[in-house]
Design an enzyme around this catalytic site. Structure first.
Site, PDB file in Angstrom:
ATOM      1  N   LYS A   1      53.968  11.035  16.491  1.00  0.00           N
ATOM      2  CA  LYS A   1      53.434   9.816  17.090  1.00  0.00           C
ATOM      3  C   LYS A   1      54.524   8.776  17.229  1.00  0.00           C
ATOM      4  O   LYS A   1      55.221   8.537  16.248  1.00  0.00           O
ATOM      5  CB  LYS A   1      52.310   9.295  16.188  1.00  0.00           C
ATOM      6  CG  LYS A   1      51.706   8.004  16.643  1.00  0.00           C
ATOM      7  CD  LYS A   1      50.711   7.550  15.631  1.00  0.00           C
ATOM      8  CE  LYS A   1      50.265   6.156  16.035  1.00  0.00           C
ATOM      9  NZ  LYS A   1      49.504   5.499  15.036  1.00  0.00           N
TER      10      LYS A   1
ATOM     11  N   LYS B   1      55.689   9.624  12.104  1.00  0.00           N
ATOM     12  CA  LYS B   1      55.180   8.435  12.771  1.00  0.00           C
ATOM     13  C   LYS B   1      56.289   7.388  12.802  1.00  0.00           C
ATOM     14  O   LYS B   1      56.796   6.977  11.755  1.00  0.00           O
ATOM     15  CB  LYS B   1      53.956   7.898  12.027  1.00  0.00           C
ATOM     16  CG  LYS B   1      53.430   6.600  12.630  1.00  0.00           C
ATOM     17  CD  LYS B   1      52.121   6.184  11.997  1.00  0.00           C
ATOM     18  CE  LYS B   1      51.669   4.844  12.537  1.00  0.00           C
ATOM     19  NZ  LYS B   1      50.369   4.438  12.000  1.00  0.00           N
TER      20      LYS B   1
HETATM   21  C1  PBG Z   1      47.219   2.632  11.658  1.00  0.00           C
HETATM   22  C2  PBG Z   1      47.422   3.184  13.013  1.00  0.00           C
HETATM   23  C3  PBG Z   1      48.122   2.644  14.109  1.00  0.00           C
HETATM   24  C4  PBG Z   1      47.907   3.504  15.191  1.00  0.00           C
HETATM   25  C5  PBG Z   1      47.130   4.554  14.711  1.00  0.00           C
HETATM   26  N1  PBG Z   1      46.868   4.357  13.367  1.00  0.00           N
HETATM   27  C6  PBG Z   1      48.827   1.357  14.258  1.00  0.00           C
HETATM   28  C7  PBG Z   1      50.095   1.080  13.608  1.00  0.00           C
HETATM   29  O1  PBG Z   1      50.693   1.878  12.899  1.00  0.00           O
HETATM   30  O2  PBG Z   1      50.508  -0.060  13.796  1.00  0.00           O
HETATM   31  C8  PBG Z   1      48.427   3.299  16.584  1.00  0.00           C
HETATM   32  C9  PBG Z   1      47.660   3.983  17.661  1.00  0.00           C
HETATM   33  C10 PBG Z   1      47.950   3.528  19.040  1.00  0.00           C
HETATM   34  O3  PBG Z   1      48.852   2.718  19.319  1.00  0.00           O
HETATM   35  O4  PBG Z   1      47.231   4.011  19.927  1.00  0.00           O
HETATM   36  N2  PBG Z   1      48.274   2.627  10.806  1.00  0.00           N
END
Ligand code: PBG
Length: 322
Positions: A248, A195
């Site tokens: 992601k 991520k």
């Molecule tokens: C929580 C989380 C996030 C997303 C999914 N889980 C936000 C982040 O890390 O700021 C983002 C999902 C999206 O942008 O569609 N940590």
């Protein structure tokens, strides 16, 4: 044997031929729809920065889940937006918290729909970071217990898959241990393994009210230029017991997905995140491109790169068209 004997255009001539030689297909079974759940009842409010996406109260989210299940989408992933937040993110593992109530209601009403929960503290902390703070920094090891208890509370509420998205080190092992110690050996872990600290999460942070109060998430999320490191992250999550891996965001990270497909034998998911969704919608609204076609092209590219599953806000509209 090249031109004029070989003519690549031969197999592209008609719709039937094109379709017969198509190498990648998008199926309803590939799709996972994210759902935002808010407190209250009778609520279905639009998210301004994500056209077509709504936040539902628990009673209405069950209707939405039913609509989605009827479209043939196998799974939803739940994000909770609680009314109360504090430094420890106490709401995250509350047995009667927003996600726990939603998971219970959906699992009871729709036993064949797979309920996935996002495990993170950022929606529940008043500072908006994904873990417990020690000064201005997120304390990795102190956060693990909170995450493990959050995952356990989701499993108790009926989640079949828990998906940690916080990027703390060691969280997959901590969650696996907690689940197993409490009789939830069958609950699977989908690790947000690679991520990245991405600008494409912007609209989500509006929708989930989870933008950090100070600083950013670069202290725990990955640096976008790093490709080898992504493989290490994924390898570690597998060793800790992850059943599935996620990359992601998706579109700007297709090389990471392709690497993962080559390297690992587990199911791979990709998160087509809020910014990737909203930029297509916004350009479509301006008449700058055909948003339906662009959305399909984006999703098929994610599949072609190696994803088995795609988390996307477009899941329902795509399933309707398939
Ligand atoms: C929580 C989380 C996030 C997303 C999914 N889980 C936000 C982040 O890390 O700021 C983002 C999902 C999206 O942008 O569609 N940590």
């Amino acid at each position: 044997m090249s031109f004029p004997t070989t003519r690549m255009r031969r197999l592209r001539r008609t719709g039937t031929l094109r379709s017969m030689v198509r190498e990648t297909r998008l199926a309803r079974e590939d799709l996972i729809l994210p759902l935002f759940v808010v407190e209250g009842s009778g609520i279905r409010e639009a998210v301004p920065s994500m056209p077509g996406v709504h936040r539902h109260s628990v009673d209405r989210v069950v209707d939405e889940a039913k609509r989605v299940a009827d479209l043939g989408i196998p799974a939803v992933i739940l994000f909770g937006i609680p009314d109360e937040k504090d430094a420890r993110g106490s709401g995250a593992d509350d047995p009667d918290g927003i996600v726990q109530r939603a998971a219970r209601a959906i699992a009871e009403a729709l036993p064949s729909l797979c309920v996935i929960t996002d495990v993170c503290l950022c929606e529940y902390t008043d500072h908006g970071h994904c873990g417990l703070l020690s000064g201005q920094a997120v304390d990795n090891d102190a956060t693990l217990e909170r995450l493990a208890r959050t995952a356990l509370s989701h499993a108790r509420a009926g989640a079949s898959i828990v998906a940690p998205s916080d990027m703390m080190d060691g969280r997959v092992a901590a969650i696996r241990r907690e689940l197993d110690a409490n009789g939830f050996e069958e609950v699977a872990i989908l690790a947000y393994a690679a991520k990245f600290a991405s600008a494409f999460y912007g609209p989500f942070r509006d929708a989930a009210e989870s933008a950090p109060e100070f600083g950013d998430r670069r202290g725990y999320q990955m640096d976008p230029p790093n490709r080898r490191e992504a493989l290490r992250e994924m390898q570690l999550d597998l060793e800790e017991g992850a059943d599935m891996l996620m990359v992601k965001p998706a579109l700007a990270y297709l090389d990471i997905l392709a690497d993962a497909r080559r390297e690992f034998r587990v199911p791979l998911a990709a998160y087509h995140v809020s910014g990737e969704y909203s930029m297509i919608k916004a350009a479509g609204e301006r008449g700058w491109l055909d948003a339906d076609r662009a959305m399909e092209e984006a999703l098929i590219s994610i599949k072609r790169a190696g994803a088995d599953l795609i988390l996307t806000y477009a899941a329902a509209e795509i399933a309707e068209r398939l």
